[in-house]
Design a protein around this motif. Sequence first.
Motif, short mmCIF file in Angstrom:
data_model
loop_
_atom_site.label_atom_id
_atom_site.label_comp_id
_atom_site.label_asym_id
_atom_site.label_seq_id
_atom_site.Cartn_x
_atom_site.Cartn_y
_atom_site.Cartn_z
N LYS A 106 -6.13 -5.90 -13.23
CA LYS A 106 -4.71 -7.75 -12.66
C LYS A 106 -3.38 -7.64 -13.81
O LYS A 106 -3.37 -8.19 -12.71
CB LYS A 106 -6.02 -8.21 -11.89
N GLY A 139 -7.38 -4.69 -9.05
CA GLY A 139 -7.87 -5.25 -8.23
C GLY A 139 -8.94 -6.58 -9.65
O GLY A 139 -8.78 -7.88 -8.34
N GLY A 158 -13.06 -1.59 -4.88
CA GLY A 158 -13.44 -3.38 -5.38
C GLY A 158 -15.15 -3.38 -5.66
O GLY A 158 -15.72 -4.03 -4.42
N ASN A 186 -17.97 -1.83 -2.07
CA ASN A 186 -16.34 -1.80 -2.11
C ASN A 186 -15.61 -2.33 -0.83
O ASN A 186 -16.58 -2.95 -0.21
CB ASN A 186 -15.53 0.17 -1.65
N SER A 187 -14.86 -3.09 -1.23
CA SER A 187 -13.84 -3.65 -0.88
C SER A 187 -12.55 -3.65 -1.13
O SER A 187 -11.94 -3.03 -1.65
CB SER A 187 -14.49 -5.35 -0.93
N ASN A 188 -11.79 -3.67 -0.05
CA ASN A 188 -9.99 -4.13 -0.35
C ASN A 188 -9.91 -4.70 -0.30
O ASN A 188 -8.17 -5.68 -0.85
CB ASN A 188 -9.46 -3.86 1.48
N ARG A 189 -10.38 -5.93 -0.89
CA ARG A 189 -10.24 -7.42 -0.69
C ARG A 189 -9.56 -7.37 -2.20
O ARG A 189 -8.25 -8.41 -2.66
CB ARG A 189 -11.30 -8.50 -0.56
N ALA A 190 -10.13 -7.06 -2.91
CA ALA A 190 -9.83 -6.97 -4.49
C ALA A 190 -7.88 -6.28 -5.05
O ALA A 190 -7.75 -7.65 -5.35
CB ALA A 190 -10.57 -6.43 -5.25
N TYR A 210 -7.31 1.74 -1.68
CA TYR A 210 -9.08 1.57 -2.54
C TYR A 210 -9.15 2.98 -2.29
O TYR A 210 -10.76 2.60 -2.21
CB TYR A 210 -9.20 0.48 -0.55
N ASP A 219 -7.90 -0.47 -6.55
CA ASP A 219 -8.78 -1.22 -6.97
C ASP A 219 -9.80 -0.15 -5.64
O ASP A 219 -9.90 -0.24 -4.10
CB ASP A 219 -9.42 -2.05 -6.75
#
Length: 320
Positions: free
Chosen positions: A23, A18, A42, A50-54, A73, A40
Amino acid sequence: MSEQVSLKGKVVIITGAGGGLGKVYAHQFASRGAKVVVNDLGGSLTGSGNSNRAADVVVEEIKKSGGTAAANYDNLVTNPEGILQTALDNFGTVDILINNAGILKDSSFKNMTEKQFTDVLDVHLNGAFKLTKLCWEVFKAKKYGRIIMTASPAGLYGNFGQANYSCAKLALVGFGETLAKEGYNSNIKVNIISLLAKSRMTETVLPPDVLKKLSPEKIAPLVLYLTSEECPSTGSIYEVAAGLFAQIKWQRSSGLYLNPSSDTLTPEAILHKFSKISDFKDSDYPIMLKDYNNVWDVTSKLGKNDQGKIKIESLRDKVV
Ligand code: NAI
């Protein structure tokens, strides 16, 4: 020899893709027609949150450029199964595993807590172990696989404040060297990279003028080559940074031989001949336990007072 590095249609799992190096790898694999699982969780540099965004952003970018990718994720340590499942659900298999995810919990050894130590080993080493173990089954069954272990100069040489990290990184070297031998007959190739690049891991510790030279794009070409069908290398350690691509080897001095059954085998003999032990003038580069075989032969043939020297015939070109 092929003129091209072919990765088209290969399914690659990249952990920690991510951001940072992962990347860049993800984009470059996708641009060569590989199908990429962008894993990732995140989290922060120290592994919190943590975050799904990455992962999502990288997958969106790849798709926009016409590539093929799927996001995952999962925390590598607690759900490695989920990462492999994403590859199987979306692309039906896996061909290449890039063990890249990592965190830092730097501290001088005096102040390092057991949690700081085990957390770092968990992500870098245990996480890599768990996911590699799952992918190994697929690789063995299809008699094809490519694996990268991400080590570090801190692991090879040590670095102040990174006892946890350097333990994990050097462990990945031994892990990779062993898997290279175990995977040899199944066309599973495993190589280890030790690198330096600009990322959130280094941007607060290296000066800006140095960072400018260390773009992660300078690491990716070797990672892509080492995981291609064309690459013959396995079990090797490469050092990569700022446009340098070099191989690292274990070096053994020609050494001091003492007769094991004589009275010359004493600490005093070591004291008097210590410089001989550390003399690298006529050294060799062992790559396997078998490289010891001649040692037994030589020492058993030494006369009572012999302190002989022999060049150990290396088997480095033959992996068995
Ligand atoms: P980074 O922090 O940008 O990337 C690491 C990624 O791994 C992050 O996106 C993070 O969210 C992810 N991650 C962490 N724990 C995870 C987990 N449990 N499950 C899934 N994902 C997780 O750092 P960078 O620099 O890109 O590092 C990549 C690899 O290269 C790491 O293994 C690092 O130790 C290694 N390395 C980097 C060097 C450098 O100079 N940047 C030097 C030597 C090694």
